[in-house]
Design a protein around this motif. Structure first.
Motif, PDB file in Angstrom:
ATOM      1  N   TYR A  47      58.159 -11.239  65.904  1.00 37.06           N
ATOM      2  CA  TYR A  47      57.774 -10.514  64.690  1.00 37.06           C
ATOM      3  C   TYR A  47      59.279 -10.251  64.202  1.00 37.06           C
ATOM      4  O   TYR A  47      60.107  -9.695  64.713  1.00 37.06           O
ATOM      5  N   GLY A  48      59.440 -10.439  62.909  1.00 39.82           N
ATOM      6  CA  GLY A  48      60.633 -10.154  62.018  1.00 39.82           C
ATOM      7  C   GLY A  48      60.612  -8.678  61.621  1.00 39.82           C
ATOM      8  O   GLY A  48      61.668  -7.809  61.471  1.00 39.82           O
ATOM      9  N   ALA A  49      59.265  -8.488  61.398  1.00 35.19           N
ATOM     10  CA  ALA A  49      59.076  -6.984  60.732  1.00 35.19           C
ATOM     11  C   ALA A  49      57.705  -6.641  60.864  1.00 35.19           C
ATOM     12  O   ALA A  49      56.671  -7.375  60.877  1.00 35.19           O
ATOM     13  N   VAL A  50      57.409  -5.205  60.984  1.00 34.56           N
ATOM     14  CA  VAL A  50      56.001  -4.607  61.091  1.00 34.56           C
ATOM     15  C   VAL A  50      56.003  -3.621  59.861  1.00 34.56           C
ATOM     16  O   VAL A  50      56.925  -2.863  59.907  1.00 34.56           O
ATOM     17  N   CYS A  51      55.217  -4.024  59.052  1.00 27.78           N
ATOM     18  CA  CYS A  51      54.904  -3.137  57.493  1.00 27.78           C
ATOM     19  C   CYS A  51      53.611  -2.425  57.990  1.00 27.78           C
ATOM     20  O   CYS A  51      52.670  -2.811  58.401  1.00 27.78           O
ATOM     21  N   GLY A  52      53.774  -1.381  57.519  1.00 27.79           N
ATOM     22  CA  GLY A  52      52.786  -0.162  57.384  1.00 27.79           C
ATOM     23  C   GLY A  52      51.883  -0.430  55.893  1.00 27.79           C
ATOM     24  O   GLY A  52      52.258  -0.894  55.169  1.00 27.79           O
ATOM     25  N   ILE A  53      50.933   0.485  55.724  1.00 29.49           N
ATOM     26  CA  ILE A  53      50.300   0.515  54.613  1.00 29.49           C
ATOM     27  C   ILE A  53      50.209   2.032  54.174  1.00 29.49           C
ATOM     28  O   ILE A  53      50.448   2.985  54.934  1.00 29.49           O
ATOM     29  N   TYR A  54      49.824   2.164  52.719  1.00 29.37           N
ATOM     30  CA  TYR A  54      49.848   3.679  52.440  1.00 29.37           C
ATOM     31  C   TYR A  54      48.327   4.080  52.540  1.00 29.37           C
ATOM     32  O   TYR A  54      47.311   3.354  52.502  1.00 29.37           O
ATOM     33  N   GLU A  55      48.080   5.305  52.761  1.00 32.71           N
ATOM     34  CA  GLU A  55      46.891   5.968  52.813  1.00 32.71           C
ATOM     35  C   GLU A  55      46.036   5.973  51.582  1.00 32.71           C
ATOM     36  O   GLU A  55      46.664   5.446  50.513  1.00 32.71           O
ATOM     37  N   ASP A  56      44.746   6.170  51.546  1.00 32.94           N
ATOM     38  CA  ASP A  56      43.774   6.074  50.332  1.00 32.94           C
ATOM     39  C   ASP A  56      43.984   7.265  49.222  1.00 32.94           C
ATOM     40  O   ASP A  56      43.189   7.623  48.409  1.00 32.94           O
ATOM     41  N   GLU A  57      44.774   8.390  49.796  1.00 30.61           N
ATOM     42  CA  GLU A  57      44.822   9.703  49.126  1.00 30.61           C
ATOM     43  C   GLU A  57      46.462   9.861  48.761  1.00 30.61           C
ATOM     44  O   GLU A  57      47.370   9.683  49.813  1.00 30.61           O
ATOM     45  N   PRO A  58      46.638  10.123  47.624  1.00 26.79           N
ATOM     46  CA  PRO A  58      48.134  10.391  47.188  1.00 26.79           C
ATOM     47  C   PRO A  58      48.917  11.477  48.211  1.00 26.79           C
ATOM     48  O   PRO A  58      48.382  12.449  48.519  1.00 26.79           O
ATOM     49  N   LEU A  59      49.997  11.345  48.251  1.00 25.34           N
ATOM     50  CA  LEU A  59      51.037  12.491  49.092  1.00 25.34           C
ATOM     51  C   LEU A  59      50.871  13.631  48.017  1.00 25.34           C
ATOM     52  O   LEU A  59      50.742  14.852  48.690  1.00 25.34           O
ATOM     53  N   ILE A  60      51.057  13.629  46.670  1.00 27.70           N
ATOM     54  CA  ILE A  60      50.950  14.748  45.777  1.00 27.70           C
ATOM     55  C   ILE A  60      50.040  14.090  44.657  1.00 27.70           C
ATOM     56  O   ILE A  60      50.123  13.505  43.917  1.00 27.70           O
ATOM     57  N   ARG A  61      48.851  15.059  44.619  1.00 26.23           N
ATOM     58  CA  ARG A  61      47.792  14.692  43.609  1.00 26.23           C
ATOM     59  C   ARG A  61      48.262  15.352  42.204  1.00 26.23           C
ATOM     60  O   ARG A  61      48.246  16.557  41.940  1.00 26.23           O
ATOM     61  N   ASP A  62      48.673  14.444  41.279  1.00 23.96           N
ATOM     62  CA  ASP A  62      49.093  14.811  40.035  1.00 23.96           C
ATOM     63  C   ASP A  62      48.043  14.434  39.059  1.00 23.96           C
ATOM     64  O   ASP A  62      48.340  15.247  37.977  1.00 23.96           O
ATOM     65  N   SER A  63      47.540  13.248  39.057  1.00 25.52           N
ATOM     66  CA  SER A  63      46.539  12.963  37.986  1.00 25.52           C
ATOM     67  C   SER A  63      45.549  11.826  38.507  1.00 25.52           C
ATOM     68  O   SER A  63      45.622  11.285  39.471  1.00 25.52           O
ATOM     69  N   VAL A  64      44.494  11.617  37.621  1.00 32.06           N
ATOM     70  CA  VAL A  64      43.145  10.761  38.193  1.00 32.06           C
ATOM     71  C   VAL A  64      44.136   9.205  37.963  1.00 32.06           C
ATOM     72  O   VAL A  64      43.595   8.325  38.849  1.00 32.06           O
ATOM     73  N   VAL A  65      45.283   8.959  37.160  1.00 28.27           N
ATOM     74  CA  VAL A  65      45.690   7.787  37.120  1.00 28.27           C
ATOM     75  C   VAL A  65      46.517   7.467  38.547  1.00 28.27           C
ATOM     76  O   VAL A  65      46.282   6.297  39.172  1.00 28.27           O
ATOM     77  N   GLU A  66      46.981   8.535  39.023  1.00 31.15           N
ATOM     78  CA  GLU A  66      47.757   8.282  40.561  1.00 31.15           C
ATOM     79  C   GLU A  66      46.837   8.141  41.312  1.00 31.15           C
ATOM     80  O   GLU A  66      46.722   7.199  42.566  1.00 31.15           O
ATOM     81  N   GLN A  67      45.511   8.838  41.528  1.00 36.53           N
ATOM     82  CA  GLN A  67      44.401   8.601  42.366  1.00 36.53           C
ATOM     83  C   GLN A  67      44.059   7.078  42.475  1.00 36.53           C
ATOM     84  O   GLN A  67      43.627   6.627  43.303  1.00 36.53           O
ATOM     85  N   CYS A  68      43.780   6.429  41.112  1.00 35.22           N
ATOM     86  CA  CYS A  68      43.254   5.274  40.985  1.00 35.22           C
ATOM     87  C   CYS A  68      44.677   4.328  41.566  1.00 35.22           C
ATOM     88  O   CYS A  68      44.049   3.340  42.267  1.00 35.22           O
ATOM     89  N   ARG A  69      45.694   4.551  41.231  1.00 34.37           N
ATOM     90  CA  ARG A  69      46.825   3.541  41.681  1.00 34.37           C
ATOM     91  C   ARG A  69      46.796   3.654  43.307  1.00 34.37           C
ATOM     92  O   ARG A  69      47.117   2.831  43.740  1.00 34.37           O
ATOM     93  N   VAL A  70      46.557   4.956  43.806  1.00 32.67           N
ATOM     94  CA  VAL A  70      46.713   4.790  45.126  1.00 32.67           C
ATOM     95  C   VAL A  70      45.717   4.250  45.956  1.00 32.67           C
ATOM     96  O   VAL A  70      45.691   3.456  46.926  1.00 32.67           O
ATOM     97  N   LEU A  71      44.263   4.277  45.439  1.00 26.06           N
ATOM     98  CA  LEU A  71      43.150   3.530  45.844  1.00 26.06           C
ATOM     99  C   LEU A  71      43.505   2.012  45.734  1.00 26.06           C
ATOM    100  O   LEU A  71      43.182   1.023  46.742  1.00 26.06           O
ATOM    101  N   GLN A  72      44.079   1.843  44.691  1.00 26.79           N
ATOM    102  CA  GLN A  72      44.323   0.143  44.396  1.00 26.79           C
ATOM    103  C   GLN A  72      45.206  -0.203  45.386  1.00 26.79           C
ATOM    104  O   GLN A  72      45.152  -1.258  46.030  1.00 26.79           O
ATOM    105  N   ALA A  73      46.531   0.361  45.764  1.00 29.68           N
ATOM    106  CA  ALA A  73      47.449  -0.168  46.339  1.00 29.68           C
ATOM    107  C   ALA A  73      46.979  -0.207  48.107  1.00 29.68           C
ATOM    108  O   ALA A  73      47.251  -0.924  48.766  1.00 29.68           O
ATOM    109  N   TYR A  74      46.106   0.860  48.207  1.00 24.09           N
ATOM    110  CA  TYR A  74      45.362   0.945  49.703  1.00 24.09           C
ATOM    111  C   TYR A  74      44.534  -0.332  49.717  1.00 24.09           C
ATOM    112  O   TYR A  74      44.697  -0.977  50.787  1.00 24.09           O
ATOM    113  N   CYS A  75      43.484  -0.673  48.729  1.00 26.64           N
ATOM    114  CA  CYS A  75      42.878  -1.880  48.837  1.00 26.64           C
ATOM    115  C   CYS A  75      43.623  -2.985  49.104  1.00 26.64           C
ATOM    116  O   CYS A  75      43.261  -4.023  49.406  1.00 26.64           O
ATOM    117  N   TRP A  76      44.605  -3.259  48.186  1.00 27.36           N
ATOM    118  CA  TRP A  76      45.441  -4.526  48.468  1.00 27.36           C
ATOM    119  C   TRP A  76      46.170  -4.755  49.680  1.00 27.36           C
ATOM    120  O   TRP A  76      45.924  -5.762  50.070  1.00 27.36           O
TER     121      TRP A  76
END
Length: 348
Positions: free
Chosen positions: A110-139
């Motif tokens: 392995y040249g690199a081991v990459c992790g993923i983001y959780e499906d909940e944001p670090l700081i819950r600021d808006s519904v847009v952020e919740q949507c984007r975090v879920l999108q990034a998690y699924c991708w």
């Protein structure tokens, strides 16, 4: 055999709202030994002062130069056998480094081991952020396994590999991780695992998010044109088709007023967009219910339009600009890569 020293490298630019949580999470890791290096890219907010309150090493670039330069500066100062890059808007799980080190030690290929983001944001600021975090998690969940680009916001790289591949391209401010992954994947495997995780403070406003996705999509075009194949990971053929279908939906809407038959084409294009990411929409439905899914679909539509528009503009720019076509040329001035800085180590 002694456990290798891990150098945690945190580039930062104006992330005063999250840098404290990021550094605290790095300090709270189950793994030892580690050193933590924050590289401030000439922030104008209070994030530099917040970092200096912690028992970590803090460096600062001479001027705002981009995240690639900040990461390179951190790597130049690092003493570890493993470099763990984490962005200043990400807070690691306590076992993230321990798990990544175990993966690298078990798989020297392995040249690199990459992790993923959780499906909940670090700081819950808006519904847009919740949507984007879920999108990034699924991708990222859809990208588990071998990929051909780097998730440089949450990744561990052996020092020997980093020295072999070379530094991040300091000329790139938005797509340095795509370039680096392309260079690395010709020699080593890059693996994405859901066992290494962190929570991400993502964009909380739609228009800035769309502008960012537009820029990143546009700047990827010269690399995609040179590679002439889809990347391994979330930039798949079906997801690219979904993005183009969203742009088609937007373009077809005026025709619906002129002809009711056009609504059939609009509906078909919308179906293509949903089918291209069907697993993501099913996950959001299970996780948050039908009401939230409707909002999520609207945000996903907007991000798809931004991505596909960026690709279209980038393709036109690629046709007319030789300089743009050479954006990912391997050579750059050696003066653009920082030498090892003079470092003051913070007390433990």
């Amino acid at each position: 055999m002694a456990d290798p020293l891990v150098s945690v490298i945190i580039p930062n630019y104006n992330y005063g709202n999250s840098i404290g949580q990021c550094v605290d999470a790095a300090l709270d890791q189950t793994y030892r030994p580690i050193e933590i290096i924050v590289v401030d890219d000439h922030s104008t907010d209070d994030s530099l002062a917040i970092a200096r309150q912690r028992a970590v090493t803090v460096l600062r670039t001479a001027r705002n130069s981009g995240v690639a330069v900040a990461r390179n500066m951190g790597a130049a100062a690092a003493r570890g056998e493993i470099l763990f890059f984490v962005d200043s808007d990400v807070a690691l799980r306590p076992d993230a480094i321990e798990t990544a080190v175990a993966e690298l030690r078990a798989h020297p290929e392995y040249g690199a081991v990459c992790g993923i983001y959780e499906d909940e944001p670090l700081i819950r600021d808006s519904v847009v952020e919740q949507c984007r975090v879920l999108q990034a998690y699924c991708w990222r969940m859809a990208s588990l396994g071998e990929v051909s680009f780097l998730f440089s916001s949450l990744t561990a790289i052996p020092r020997r590999v980093f020295d072999e591949i070379g530094p991040f391209n300091p000329r790139l401010r938005q797509t340095e991780e795509v370039d680096y992954g392309q260079r690395m994947s010709t020699r080593y495997q890059i693996r994405v695992t859901d066992a290494v995780r962190g929570r991400h403070d993502d964009d909380d406003k739609l228009l800035p998010l769309m502008r960012k996705l537009f820029r990143r999509a546009r700047l990827r075009v010269p690399l995609f044109a040179r590679r002439r194949r889809f990347a391994k990971g979330f930039e798949s053929a079906s997801r690219s088709l979904a993005a183009l279908a969203a742009l088609g939906v937007l373009a077809s809407l005026p025709l619906v007023v002129l002809s009711p038959w056009a609504s059939l084409a609009t509906g078909a294009l919308l179906a293509v967009m949903l089918a291209g990411d069907a697993a993501m929409y099913r996950y959001v439905l299970r996780r948050r219910g039908p009401g939230f899914l409707a909002v999520f679909t609207a945000v996903a539509f907007a991000t798809n339009v931004a991505i596909s528009t960026g690709i279209a503009v980038g393709a036109l720019q690629w046709l007319v600009s030789g300089r743009f076509r050479r954006l990912y040329d391997a050579q750059w001035p050696s003066t653009a890569v920082p030498a090892a800085p003079t470092v003051t180590r913070a007390p433990a």
